[in-house]
Motif scaffolding. Sequence first.
Motif, PDB file in Angstrom:
ATOM      1  N   ASP A 194       1.300   1.742  -7.454  1.00 41.04           N
ATOM      2  CA  ASP A 194       0.189   1.106  -6.431  1.00 41.04           C
ATOM      3  C   ASP A 194      -1.143   1.330  -6.600  1.00 41.04           C
ATOM      4  O   ASP A 194      -1.969   1.405  -6.003  1.00 41.04           O
ATOM      5  N   ASP A 196      -4.758   0.834  -7.353  1.00 43.37           N
ATOM      6  CA  ASP A 196      -5.752  -0.342  -7.152  1.00 43.37           C
ATOM      7  C   ASP A 196      -6.576  -0.348  -8.462  1.00 43.37           C
ATOM      8  O   ASP A 196      -7.931   0.309  -8.474  1.00 43.37           O
ATOM      9  N   GLU A 198      -8.123  -2.969  -9.691  1.00 43.54           N
ATOM     10  CA  GLU A 198      -9.326  -3.792  -9.333  1.00 43.54           C
ATOM     11  C   GLU A 198     -10.517  -3.104  -8.769  1.00 43.54           C
ATOM     12  O   GLU A 198     -11.658  -3.276  -9.279  1.00 43.54           O
ATOM     13  N   ARG A 199     -10.021  -2.095  -7.958  1.00 46.02           N
ATOM     14  CA  ARG A 199     -11.109  -1.355  -7.318  1.00 46.02           C
ATOM     15  C   ARG A 199     -11.749  -0.343  -8.383  1.00 46.02           C
ATOM     16  O   ARG A 199     -13.053  -0.323  -8.498  1.00 46.02           O
ATOM     17  N   PRO A 256      -7.625   5.489  -6.514  1.00 39.20           N
ATOM     18  CA  PRO A 256      -7.467   4.169  -5.409  1.00 39.20           C
ATOM     19  C   PRO A 256      -6.209   3.810  -5.500  1.00 39.20           C
ATOM     20  O   PRO A 256      -5.719   3.430  -6.764  1.00 39.20           O
ATOM     21  N   ARG A 257      -5.589   3.608  -4.226  1.00 41.65           N
ATOM     22  CA  ARG A 257      -4.247   2.964  -4.324  1.00 41.65           C
ATOM     23  C   ARG A 257      -4.099   1.693  -3.267  1.00 41.65           C
ATOM     24  O   ARG A 257      -4.944   1.864  -2.156  1.00 41.65           O
ATOM     25  N   GLN A 258      -3.399   0.580  -3.772  1.00 43.14           N
ATOM     26  CA  GLN A 258      -3.444  -0.585  -3.052  1.00 43.14           C
ATOM     27  C   GLN A 258      -2.943  -0.072  -1.404  1.00 43.14           C
ATOM     28  O   GLN A 258      -2.056   0.508  -1.365  1.00 43.14           O
ATOM     29  N   ARG A 260      -4.437   1.210   0.737  1.00 42.44           N
ATOM     30  CA  ARG A 260      -4.867   2.706   1.392  1.00 42.44           C
ATOM     31  C   ARG A 260      -6.298   2.643   1.450  1.00 42.44           C
ATOM     32  O   ARG A 260      -7.287   2.068   0.617  1.00 42.44           O
ATOM     33  N   TYR A 267     -11.861  10.807  -4.776  1.00 37.68           N
ATOM     34  CA  TYR A 267     -12.287   9.479  -5.356  1.00 37.68           C
ATOM     35  C   TYR A 267     -13.509   9.526  -6.126  1.00 37.68           C
ATOM     36  O   TYR A 267     -14.034   9.184  -7.241  1.00 37.68           O
TER      37      TYR A 267
END
Length: 612
Positions: A194, A196, A198-199, A256-258, A260, A267
């Motif tokens: 998971d 993220d 893209e972030r 970072p996690r989708q 969340r 981070y």
Amino acid sequence: MIEFRVEVADVHSHRFLVTMRVAKPAAYQRLRLPAWIPGSYLIREFVRHLSPLSAEQGGQARPVMQMDKATWEVATEGRGALTVRYEVHAFDTSVRAAFLDAQRGFFNGTSVFLQAEGFEDQPQRVTLAGLPRGWQVATALPAIKVNAQGAGVYEAPDYDALIDHPVEMGTFWRGEFTVRGVRHEFVVSGASADLDGERLLADTRRICEAQILFWHGRRKPDFDHYVFMLNAVEDGYGGLEHRQSTALICARKDLPRQGRPVPTDAYTTLLGLISHEYFHTWNVKRLKPTAFAPYDLTTENHTRMLWFFEGFTSYYDDQFLLRTGLIDGPTYLKLVTKAINQVRTTPGRFSHSVGQASFDAWTRYYRPDENTANATVSYYTKGALVGLALDLSLRLLPATEAGQPSLDGVMKALWALRRPITEADVAQALSDVAGRPPDTDALQNADAAADSWQALLHRWTEGCDELPLPRLLAAHGVQWLSKAAPLPQRLGVRLSEAQGVLKVQAVMRGGLAEAAGMSAGDECLALDGWRLRRIDDLVQWHDAARAQTLLVCRDQRLLTLPLKALGAPVAAKASDAPLCAADVVGLTLADVSVASAGADTAKRREAWLGRR
């Protein structure tokens, strides 16, 4: 041309097989492996992971004689090509060496590529082979002919470039973006499903855009490809810069996690690391100290300027998070507070200048022990505070036709030199940008006033006096508040707790813990008969108003130590002056925050802390 073939020989025994070919060797061809890697200032002895070398020429074995710990000489015959073979044991999970298992491969050139004496300036070609099914390759080495996996042929213009392009292999997550004509890849090994990505890409892009603009304006950089290689592990943190890439390591939970919420403090720390290593693309990889031009990879390369190349990079890494809006002003001031307190709780700052700490990096910084805090200071953190002090001093001066003086202008003036630099160059750049220093009588005692940037810079980097940060911050509308430190720091001791055991990690010079006879490694058992298992227990049973008895275990012996009365905690109060000697063991900590200010002061604060 020197040719190498690096083959994934056995993932379970963590072995790379390396074949080296020298087309036209010398009669007595010398081969050498680096003893350290640029950016990490410790003799690493990478040679300990090489198997014995074998050599042949024209199908005939040639004798190999070891000349010293990392140098070999091969006696050759005629002009035929010389082939050398050896294995590299790769099980170092750091960013500095080589690693290989069934999930991932990674190596720095300093761990796997021998240097052929006399051919250092010649092209160096590398073939990557034997990749397990499904693996990919990520590297900034220029590709000559590779397949979809990335296996195949790469080439560097010389040996120095060859060892400055690490290689990542495995089944990693991959993404990319382009900034000012430069293709940036980001690969992450070991992340959860998971992630993220893209972030992570979007935030990293903002950092890259701002830093390229900082160094090049609207012009294109002198490279067209950059790679971030991040290894996510259970627990870890660090990075190592290269000219067109960086190797990073972080805790998996810090990504970072989708689905969340982000960002978290962890981070933000990761983004600061990314910003730090990317800033090094210029500050130390291209803008270098004279001591690194060129590198001598056989021995220590001493410089007194790591406070600039690491410290100023540490100042700018969080600055770029602020400038890009990835953090706000109050969050940035918390990071400044953290840096200030890291230095304040280091007694070694009173006996070891940041210039000397830079010179001693090879023997102190990378070999920390229980006495490190008493013996030296971090050139990263103290250097960042020197950068902060210079930036705030410059911003007190009136604007010129070129604009408001700041540390940005100094960095750009040094970059424009296009050559290795000295401390004198930094002082000259300060003078060129700002003329004379501000009226230091308004910032510190009159006897500490400096009539030139050279004198001021020398005092701050070669002396051990406190930096005038409280007054410099106040002049920018930021209040410095002194408050009581936590109990262990007030006692002058660093403690760790694990599985019900409270142990001493280090004892600070001049503190009550030292006076009581506490030593690193002691297990703290009881205070006045009350059992100690956690730091909270120490806080609960400690009575600052009277002497107490501490029971410790040392080398399986029980010892009773007399702990003197500490006295009441120092009351929180505003401070506009440097610390006194009594604070050497960290009786108080700093807390900096935005304060009410007049129009001119608020304007300076906005220029420093405002988003640009």
